[in-house]
Design a protein around this motif. Sequence first.
Motif, PDB file in Angstrom:
ATOM      1  N   TYR A   1      -5.686   7.030  -5.735  1.00 11.82           N
ATOM      2  CA  TYR A   1      -7.215   7.032  -5.316  1.00 11.82           C
ATOM      3  C   TYR A   1      -6.701   8.852  -4.572  1.00 11.82           C
ATOM      4  O   TYR A   1      -5.378   8.919  -3.831  1.00 11.82           O
ATOM      5  CB  TYR A   1      -7.954   6.572  -4.845  1.00 11.82           C
ATOM      6  CG  TYR A   1      -7.830   4.815  -5.873  1.00 11.82           C
ATOM      7  CD1 TYR A   1      -9.667   5.191  -5.690  1.00 11.82           C
ATOM      8  CD2 TYR A   1      -7.936   4.176  -6.092  1.00 11.82           C
ATOM      9  CE1 TYR A   1     -10.273   3.835  -6.430  1.00 11.82           C
ATOM     10  CE2 TYR A   1      -7.971   3.339  -6.961  1.00 11.82           C
ATOM     11  CZ  TYR A   1      -9.302   2.827  -6.837  1.00 11.82           C
ATOM     12  OH  TYR A   1      -9.773   2.128  -7.402  1.00 11.82           O
ATOM     13  N   THR A   2      -7.437   9.059  -4.729  1.00  9.27           N
ATOM     14  CA  THR A   2      -7.504  10.560  -3.167  1.00  9.27           C
ATOM     15  C   THR A   2      -8.519   9.871  -1.981  1.00  9.27           C
ATOM     16  O   THR A   2      -9.706   9.636  -2.358  1.00  9.27           O
ATOM     17  CB  THR A   2      -7.450  11.787  -2.806  1.00  9.27           C
ATOM     18  OG1 THR A   2      -9.115  12.150  -3.788  1.00  9.27           O
ATOM     19  CG2 THR A   2      -6.745  12.086  -4.327  1.00  9.27           C
TER      20      THR A   2
ATOM     21  N   ALA B   1     -11.134  -1.925   7.513  1.00  5.78           N
ATOM     22  CA  ALA B   1     -11.850  -0.692   7.628  1.00  5.78           C
ATOM     23  C   ALA B   1     -10.905   0.701   6.933  1.00  5.78           C
ATOM     24  O   ALA B   1     -11.711   1.786   6.716  1.00  5.78           O
ATOM     25  CB  ALA B   1     -11.469   0.154   9.208  1.00  5.78           C
ATOM     26  N   ARG B   2     -10.073   0.228   5.802  1.00  5.86           N
ATOM     27  CA  ARG B   2      -9.568   0.747   4.813  1.00  5.86           C
ATOM     28  C   ARG B   2      -9.948   0.473   3.475  1.00  5.86           C
ATOM     29  O   ARG B   2      -8.939   0.071   2.573  1.00  5.86           O
ATOM     30  CB  ARG B   2      -7.559   1.161   4.632  1.00  5.86           C
ATOM     31  CG  ARG B   2      -7.508   1.208   6.539  1.00  5.86           C
ATOM     32  CD  ARG B   2      -6.203   1.222   7.010  1.00  5.86           C
ATOM     33  NE  ARG B   2      -6.266   2.117   8.137  1.00  5.86           N
ATOM     34  CZ  ARG B   2      -5.048   1.820   9.170  1.00  5.86           C
ATOM     35  NH1 ARG B   2      -3.403   1.673   8.399  1.00  5.86           N
ATOM     36  NH2 ARG B   2      -4.716   2.856   9.772  1.00  5.86           N
ATOM     37  N   ALA B   3     -10.761   1.518   2.749  1.00  5.69           N
ATOM     38  CA  ALA B   3     -11.790   1.598   1.477  1.00  5.69           C
ATOM     39  C   ALA B   3     -10.420   2.037   0.364  1.00  5.69           C
ATOM     40  O   ALA B   3     -10.539   1.671  -0.084  1.00  5.69           O
ATOM     41  CB  ALA B   3     -12.746   2.164   1.328  1.00  5.69           C
ATOM     42  N   PHE B   4      -9.593   2.642   0.375  1.00  3.13           N
ATOM     43  CA  PHE B   4      -8.863   3.662   0.326  1.00  3.13           C
ATOM     44  C   PHE B   4      -7.510   1.842  -0.097  1.00  3.13           C
ATOM     45  O   PHE B   4      -6.048   2.311  -0.765  1.00  3.13           O
ATOM     46  CB  PHE B   4      -7.772   4.453   1.153  1.00  3.13           C
ATOM     47  CG  PHE B   4      -7.094   4.502   2.094  1.00  3.13           C
ATOM     48  CD1 PHE B   4      -5.649   3.560   2.607  1.00  3.13           C
ATOM     49  CD2 PHE B   4      -7.496   4.416   3.679  1.00  3.13           C
ATOM     50  CE1 PHE B   4      -5.581   3.811   3.668  1.00  3.13           C
ATOM     51  CE2 PHE B   4      -7.835   4.400   4.733  1.00  3.13           C
ATOM     52  CZ  PHE B   4      -6.210   4.360   4.714  1.00  3.13           C
ATOM     53  N   VAL B   5      -6.975   1.166   0.540  1.00  2.00           N
ATOM     54  CA  VAL B   5      -6.282   0.441   0.438  1.00  2.00           C
ATOM     55  C   VAL B   5      -7.224  -1.067  -0.255  1.00  2.00           C
ATOM     56  O   VAL B   5      -7.129  -1.745  -1.244  1.00  2.00           O
ATOM     57  CB  VAL B   5      -5.160  -0.596   1.637  1.00  2.00           C
ATOM     58  CG1 VAL B   5      -5.024  -1.854   1.100  1.00  2.00           C
ATOM     59  CG2 VAL B   5      -5.007   0.274   2.365  1.00  2.00           C
ATOM     60  N   LEU B   6      -8.693  -1.251   0.136  1.00  2.00           N
ATOM     61  CA  LEU B   6      -9.415  -2.284  -0.266  1.00  2.00           C
ATOM     62  C   LEU B   6      -9.060  -1.901  -2.167  1.00  2.00           C
ATOM     63  O   LEU B   6      -9.113  -2.969  -2.676  1.00  2.00           O
ATOM     64  CB  LEU B   6     -10.239  -2.456   0.482  1.00  2.00           C
ATOM     65  CG  LEU B   6     -10.223  -3.262   1.988  1.00  2.00           C
ATOM     66  CD1 LEU B   6     -11.550  -2.820   2.401  1.00  2.00           C
ATOM     67  CD2 LEU B   6      -9.262  -4.298   1.763  1.00  2.00           C
ATOM     68  N   TYR B   7      -9.778  -1.508  -2.045  1.00  2.00           N
ATOM     69  CA  TYR B   7     -10.372  -0.980  -3.460  1.00  2.00           C
ATOM     70  C   TYR B   7      -9.171  -0.389  -4.725  1.00  2.00           C
ATOM     71  O   TYR B   7      -9.034  -1.492  -5.887  1.00  2.00           O
ATOM     72  CB  TYR B   7     -11.010   0.303  -3.796  1.00  2.00           C
ATOM     73  CG  TYR B   7     -12.243   0.099  -3.388  1.00  2.00           C
ATOM     74  CD1 TYR B   7     -13.230  -0.201  -3.804  1.00  2.00           C
ATOM     75  CD2 TYR B   7     -12.464   0.433  -1.735  1.00  2.00           C
ATOM     76  CE1 TYR B   7     -15.152  -0.833  -3.518  1.00  2.00           C
ATOM     77  CE2 TYR B   7     -13.874   0.101  -1.070  1.00  2.00           C
ATOM     78  CZ  TYR B   7     -14.897  -0.621  -2.411  1.00  2.00           C
ATOM     79  OH  TYR B   7     -16.039  -0.649  -1.193  1.00  2.00           O
TER      80      TYR B   7
ATOM     81  N   GLY C   1       0.495  -1.300   0.021  1.00  2.00           N
ATOM     82  CA  GLY C   1       0.028   0.049   0.219  1.00  2.00           C
ATOM     83  C   GLY C   1       1.039   1.358   0.037  1.00  2.00           C
ATOM     84  O   GLY C   1       1.733   1.213   0.924  1.00  2.00           O
ATOM     85  N   LEU C   2       0.840   2.035  -1.345  1.00  2.00           N
ATOM     86  CA  LEU C   2       0.949   2.998  -0.763  1.00  2.00           C
ATOM     87  C   LEU C   2       0.470   4.315   0.010  1.00  2.00           C
ATOM     88  O   LEU C   2      -1.139   4.647  -1.065  1.00  2.00           O
ATOM     89  CB  LEU C   2       1.872   3.715  -2.648  1.00  2.00           C
ATOM     90  CG  LEU C   2       2.466   2.744  -3.035  1.00  2.00           C
ATOM     91  CD1 LEU C   2       2.332   1.483  -3.382  1.00  2.00           C
ATOM     92  CD2 LEU C   2       3.773   3.237  -3.734  1.00  2.00           C
TER      93      LEU C   2
END
Length: 158
Positions: A41-42, A119-125, A7-8
Amino acid sequence: MVRVHIGLGSNLDSPQRQLHEALQALAALPDTTLAAVSSFYTSDSLLPGQPRYSNAVAALDTGLAPLPLLDALQAIENEQGRERAERWGPRTLDLDIITYADRVIDEPRLQVPHYHLQARAFVLYPLAEVVEEGFMLADGRSLRELLAACPFAGLERL
């Protein structure tokens, strides 16, 4: 060689540039190939009052063991100006090992799968973009189920 997912994230000093530079550094790691990269993503910061983050996930094929890989990721963060003054604080670059092949790792310095992944949509998607349909985490959780329980709200695909 094993498949790992990194994850970045960045919300300081031109975040999208930071991600591009990090991807170049990941591709240059020894005994490692950059296999895939998600869209950028943002997302909102976990703490109020911080700039929005730019996020992505990279798939790597690597011969590096987990802790040497973690050391290499932290060196990249440091090279890009990462300061560790505040937990979940603003940062030039954050690199997290999300998955490491089919291994569950629970060590003081490293937990895989990543401990707040659900809990981290910014990683899952972004992760969903670089894995095969039906992807299962090493701890038995289904990515599809995690996505269903974690709304896309607050994310913007760039």
